[in-house]
Write a protein that holds these residues in place. Structure first.
Motif, PDB file in Angstrom:
ATOM      1  N   HIS A  55      72.876 116.798  53.440  1.00 10.66           N
ATOM      2  CA  HIS A  55      73.653 116.004  54.315  1.00 10.66           C
ATOM      3  C   HIS A  55      73.865 114.419  53.819  1.00 10.66           C
ATOM      4  CE1 HIS A  55      71.800 114.696  57.790  1.00 10.66           C
ATOM      5  NE2 HIS A  55      71.069 115.464  57.525  1.00 10.66           N
ATOM      6  N   THR A  56      74.930 113.652  53.730  1.00 12.34           N
ATOM      7  CA  THR A  56      74.529 111.799  53.845  1.00 12.34           C
ATOM      8  C   THR A  56      75.423 111.454  54.709  1.00 12.34           C
ATOM      9  OG1 THR A  56      76.714 112.148  52.133  1.00 12.34           O
ATOM     10  CG2 THR A  56      74.271 112.243  50.915  1.00 12.34           C
ATOM     11  N   ARG A  57      76.110 111.551  55.267  1.00  8.41           N
ATOM     12  CA  ARG A  57      76.261 111.393  56.586  1.00  8.41           C
ATOM     13  C   ARG A  57      76.742 111.807  57.942  1.00  8.41           C
ATOM     14  NH1 ARG A  57      81.682 108.874  53.863  1.00  8.41           N
ATOM     15  NH2 ARG A  57      82.574 110.771  53.955  1.00  8.41           N
ATOM     16  N   GLY A  58      76.808 110.779  58.657  1.00  6.37           N
ATOM     17  CA  GLY A  58      77.059 112.374  60.248  1.00  6.37           C
ATOM     18  C   GLY A  58      76.390 112.632  60.386  1.00  6.37           C
ATOM     19  N   THR A  59      76.392 113.805  61.427  1.00  4.88           N
ATOM     20  CA  THR A  59      75.534 114.603  61.961  1.00  4.88           C
ATOM     21  C   THR A  59      75.512 115.449  60.920  1.00  4.88           C
ATOM     22  OG1 THR A  59      76.660 114.410  64.484  1.00  4.88           O
ATOM     23  CG2 THR A  59      75.193 116.250  63.647  1.00  4.88           C
TER      24      THR A  59
END
Length: 109
Positions: A55-59
């Motif tokens: 994952h790269t952004r956010g939660t």
């Protein structure tokens, strides 16, 4: 490792618990490298581990959270993953948020 032993022997000094927690989080990142699961042990640290989709952004979609004492017990094999879940000592969200088979990280004689 001495901090881990201290916590397992009942030492609740904040610095000792913090050192043990961070050491075991670092060990987890070495033993199960990756960025699929985020393991959080507030207030002392977090790490990403387990290979798979990143994952790269956010939660992150796969999150595990527990308290420091439970983390030390899990990582040392004194508490089983399934038992921690059943006792609500760990929250795990996401299809890959599972450390069964990875834990324990260390064993004390």
């Amino acid at each position: 490792m001495s901090a881990v032993s201290g916590v397992l022997d009942g030492d609740r000094d904040r610095q000792t618990v913090a050192m043990a927690t961070r050491f075991l989080l670092e060990e987890l990142a070495v033993i199960a490298p990756g960025n699929t699961v985020e393991v959080r042990v507030p207030p002392f640290g977090a790490t990403q581990c387990v290979q798979g989709p990143r994952h790269t952004r956010g939660t992150p979609p796969n999150v595990i959270e527990t308290d420091p004492e439970t983390w030390v017990l899990l990582a040392s094999g004194r508490l089983a993953w399934e038992d921690a879940l059943a006792q609500a000592k760990v929250t795990a969200s996401g299809s890959r948020a599972n450390l069964d088979g990875i834990l324990p990280l260390v064993r004390r004689a």
